[in-house]
Design an enzyme around this catalytic site. Sequence first.
Site, mmCIF file in Angstrom:
data_model
loop_
_atom_site.group_PDB
_atom_site.id
_atom_site.type_symbol
_atom_site.label_atom_id
_atom_site.label_comp_id
_atom_site.label_asym_id
_atom_site.label_seq_id
_atom_site.Cartn_x
_atom_site.Cartn_y
_atom_site.Cartn_z
ATOM 1 N N ASN A 1 -49.738 38.471 -29.417
ATOM 2 C CA ASN A 1 -49.682 37.088 -28.942
ATOM 3 C C ASN A 1 -50.887 36.331 -29.514
ATOM 4 O O ASN A 1 -51.863 36.032 -28.817
ATOM 5 C CB ASN A 1 -49.663 37.044 -27.410
ATOM 6 C CG ASN A 1 -49.379 35.663 -26.869
ATOM 7 O OD1 ASN A 1 -49.403 34.668 -27.590
ATOM 8 N ND2 ASN A 1 -49.122 35.601 -25.568
ATOM 9 N N ILE B 1 -51.596 32.936 -17.374
ATOM 10 C CA ILE B 1 -51.513 31.497 -17.612
ATOM 11 C C ILE B 1 -50.281 31.333 -18.487
ATOM 12 O O ILE B 1 -50.252 31.809 -19.619
ATOM 13 C CB ILE B 1 -52.740 30.919 -18.348
ATOM 14 C CG1 ILE B 1 -53.992 30.964 -17.481
ATOM 15 C CG2 ILE B 1 -52.459 29.472 -18.789
ATOM 16 C CD1 ILE B 1 -55.240 30.387 -18.156
ATOM 17 N N TYR C 1 -57.989 31.863 -26.165
ATOM 18 C CA TYR C 1 -59.116 32.440 -25.424
ATOM 19 C C TYR C 1 -60.377 32.528 -26.272
ATOM 20 O O TYR C 1 -61.476 32.286 -25.771
ATOM 21 C CB TYR C 1 -58.724 33.792 -24.813
ATOM 22 C CG TYR C 1 -57.701 33.619 -23.714
ATOM 23 C CD1 TYR C 1 -58.002 32.870 -22.574
ATOM 24 C CD2 TYR C 1 -56.428 34.150 -23.824
ATOM 25 C CE1 TYR C 1 -57.067 32.676 -21.574
ATOM 26 C CE2 TYR C 1 -55.485 33.964 -22.824
ATOM 27 C CZ TYR C 1 -55.811 33.223 -21.705
ATOM 28 O OH TYR C 1 -54.882 33.027 -20.721
ATOM 29 N N GLY D 1 -52.284 24.403 -20.457
ATOM 30 C CA GLY D 1 -52.962 25.704 -20.427
ATOM 31 C C GLY D 1 -54.465 25.549 -20.280
ATOM 32 O O GLY D 1 -55.113 26.307 -19.546
ATOM 33 N N LYS E 1 -61.200 30.469 -28.623
ATOM 34 C CA LYS E 1 -61.677 29.086 -28.685
ATOM 35 C C LYS E 1 -62.458 28.737 -27.413
ATOM 36 O O LYS E 1 -63.393 27.932 -27.449
ATOM 37 C CB LYS E 1 -60.479 28.146 -28.852
ATOM 38 C CG LYS E 1 -60.823 26.674 -28.971
ATOM 39 C CD LYS E 1 -59.567 25.824 -29.047
ATOM 40 C CE LYS E 1 -59.099 25.581 -27.631
ATOM 41 N NZ LYS E 1 -57.924 24.789 -27.452
#
Length: 181
Positions: A140, A101, A147, A113, A149
């Site tokens: 990152n 993504i 992710y 996103g 979240k």
Amino acid sequence: MKKNNIDINITKVKLTDIDLLQEIGKKTFVQTFSDTNTEDNMKAYLAEGFSREKLLSELCNDESEFYFAAAENKIVGYLKVNTGQAQTEQQSSQALEIERIYVLQEFHGRKVGQLLYEKALSLAQRKDASFVWLGVWEKNLRAINFYQKNGFVAFDQHIFQLGDDQQTDVLMKKIIPPYHE
């Protein structure tokens, strides 16, 4: 007009879109990782990972799908998902992998996103996947937080080769509730 108030359309990438896919793929990868990697390693990965031959092969694979996110009449991001043998690591025949993504930096914070992620989730449900998984570079933190979240938890790690640099990806997954129409 508020910055977040834009229309975003998600469409499946077709073979005839290969040039657009190559362009958005390279551009978003460079924006995301060029500050933290050497120019040589970036060039090596871009040449291999986004070659026309590799993208054509992936587009022709029935177990891989790409989707564009478009806003303001331009492609601003994309999604790549894999199932079955197309997964970069064999997790399960009942799994869907979110391999990519990526969103142009100027569209970060505009829910692009999130919409691509929600598309992946709906694909997973329609394919009766029991879980969704992905690998994200340990450095990152923006992506890891995104992710987490969204309910993903770390379960393992693997090596991602970027040029001559071996990088550690955190593998994360999320259990998918059964699909009901």
